[in-house]
Design an enzyme around this catalytic site. Structure first.
Site, PDB file in Angstrom:
ATOM      1  N   PRO A  48       0.901  -1.159  -0.112  1.00 27.79           N
ATOM      2  CG  PRO A  48      -0.284  -1.038   2.104  1.00 27.79           C
ATOM      3  CD  PRO A  48       0.555  -1.971   1.220  1.00 27.79           C
ATOM      4  CG  ASN A  49      -0.044   4.335   1.492  1.00 25.08           C
ATOM      5  OD1 ASN A  49      -1.250   5.066   0.986  1.00 25.08           O
ATOM      6  ND2 ASN A  49      -0.004   3.757   2.494  1.00 25.08           N
ATOM      7  NE  ARG A  99       3.846   6.487   1.553  1.00 25.60           N
ATOM      8  CZ  ARG A  99       4.220   5.267   1.935  1.00 25.60           C
ATOM      9  NH1 ARG A  99       4.866   4.635   1.058  1.00 25.60           N
ATOM     10  NH2 ARG A  99       4.162   4.743   3.260  1.00 25.60           N
ATOM     11  CE1 TYR A 135       9.080   4.993   2.748  1.00 23.47           C
ATOM     12  CE2 TYR A 135       7.616   6.960   2.811  1.00 23.47           C
ATOM     13  CZ  TYR A 135       8.028   5.659   3.343  1.00 23.47           C
ATOM     14  OH  TYR A 135       7.409   4.954   4.417  1.00 23.47           O
ATOM     15  CG  ASN A 173       8.537  -2.040   0.158  1.00 21.79           C
ATOM     16  OD1 ASN A 173       7.819  -2.409   1.594  1.00 21.79           O
ATOM     17  ND2 ASN A 173       8.884  -0.985  -0.205  1.00 21.79           N
ATOM     18  CB  ALA A 196       1.595  -0.060   6.219  1.00 20.23           C
ATOM     19  CD  GLU A 228      10.979  -7.735   5.324  1.00 17.67           C
ATOM     20  OE1 GLU A 228      11.505  -8.901   5.940  1.00 17.67           O
ATOM     21  OE2 GLU A 228      10.567  -6.937   5.928  1.00 17.67           O
ATOM     22  CG  HIS A 249      11.277  -2.377   4.493  1.00 17.15           C
ATOM     23  ND1 HIS A 249       9.893  -2.433   4.304  1.00 17.15           N
ATOM     24  CD2 HIS A 249      11.515  -3.714   4.960  1.00 17.15           C
ATOM     25  CE1 HIS A 249       9.348  -3.712   4.756  1.00 17.15           C
ATOM     26  NE2 HIS A 249      10.485  -4.310   5.158  1.00 17.15           N
ATOM     27  NE  ARG A 281      10.181   5.922   8.472  1.00 16.86           N
ATOM     28  CZ  ARG A 281       9.206   5.732   7.610  1.00 16.86           C
ATOM     29  NH1 ARG A 281       9.562   4.685   6.642  1.00 16.86           N
ATOM     30  NH2 ARG A 281       8.185   6.623   7.458  1.00 16.86           N
TER      31      ARG A 281
HETATM   32  C1  DQA Z   1       8.336   0.934   3.707  1.00 17.39           C
HETATM   33  C2  DQA Z   1       8.492   1.163   5.247  1.00 17.39           C
HETATM   34  C3  DQA Z   1       7.031   0.781   5.916  1.00 17.39           C
HETATM   35  O1  DQA Z   1       7.267   0.773   7.364  1.00 17.39           O
HETATM   36  C4  DQA Z   1       6.013   1.912   5.539  1.00 17.39           C
HETATM   37  O2  DQA Z   1       4.829   1.349   5.811  1.00 17.39           O
HETATM   38  C5  DQA Z   1       6.188   1.817   3.867  1.00 17.39           C
HETATM   39  C6  DQA Z   1       7.261   1.775   3.145  1.00 17.39           C
HETATM   40  C7  DQA Z   1       9.395   1.240   2.940  1.00 17.39           C
HETATM   41  O3  DQA Z   1       9.913   0.830   1.554  1.00 17.39           O
HETATM   42  O4  DQA Z   1      10.618   1.847   3.583  1.00 17.39           O
HETATM   43  O5  DQA Z   1       5.061   2.156   3.241  1.00 17.39           O
HETATM   44  O6  DQA Z   1       8.223  -0.439   3.408  1.00 17.39           O
END
Ligand code: DQA
Length: 147
Positions: free
Chosen positions: A11-12, A19, A24, A75, A78, A99, A101, A108
């Site tokens: 998501p997002n 964003r 990011y 990825n 959340a 995985e 990120h 964080r």
């Molecule tokens: C994320 C880190 C997560 O905590 C966050 O909710 C994201 C992006 C990252 O790529 O750094 O949406 O996965």
């Protein structure tokens, strides 16, 4: 397409580039897809690159990857921190899971420090920006060659 690398985004991440750019970066998810496709091509591999804001959609794609993928790069955004269902779907797969990120989640908020997915992942890449996806594709290609 013989055993592509599935690259799944939660998501997002469709808002990447717009964003929170301080966290990011300014590259978009289309840019990331292109970087991954080029890296995979250099290794003679193909990718399937997808993003969804819906947990069930990510799970359905993991089930699809279970049948066809040489590796899963994910990825989960959340859902990393909340989804036992995504962990269970990944645990049902036999291929390598990497995985990714973009940010260093450990630097964080404390709620980002725990990942359900890490329990199933062969490798975890965090804090390298979107280059982390490229490193993940390179690692998936290496694992593919050694299998
Ligand atoms: C994320 C880190 C997560 O905590 C966050 O909710 C994201 C992006 C990252 O790529 O750094 O949406 O996965």
């Amino acid at each position: 397409m013989a055993h592509p690398i599935f690259i799944l985004n939660g998501p997002n991440l469709n808002l990447l580039g717009k964003r929170e750019p301080k966290i990011y970066g300014s590259q978009t998810l289309d840019d990331v897809e292109q970087m991954c496709a080029e890296t995979a091509q250099q290794a003679g591999l193909e990718i399937v690159f997808r993003q969804s804001n819906a947990e069930h959609q990510l799970i359905d794609w993991i089930h699809e990857a279970r049948e066809t993928a040489s590796a899963i790069i994910i990825n989960p955004a959340a859902y990393t921190h909340t989804s036992i269902a995504i962990l269970d779907a990944l645990s049902a797969c036999t291929c390598p899971v990497i995985e990714v990120h973009i940010s260093n989640v450990h630097q964080r908020e404390s709620f980002r420090h725990h990942s359900y997915v890490s329990q199933r992942a062969e490798a975890v890449i965090a804090g390298c920006g979107v280059a982390g996806y490229v490193y993940a594709v390179q690692h998936a290609a290496r694992l593919n060659g050694s299998r």
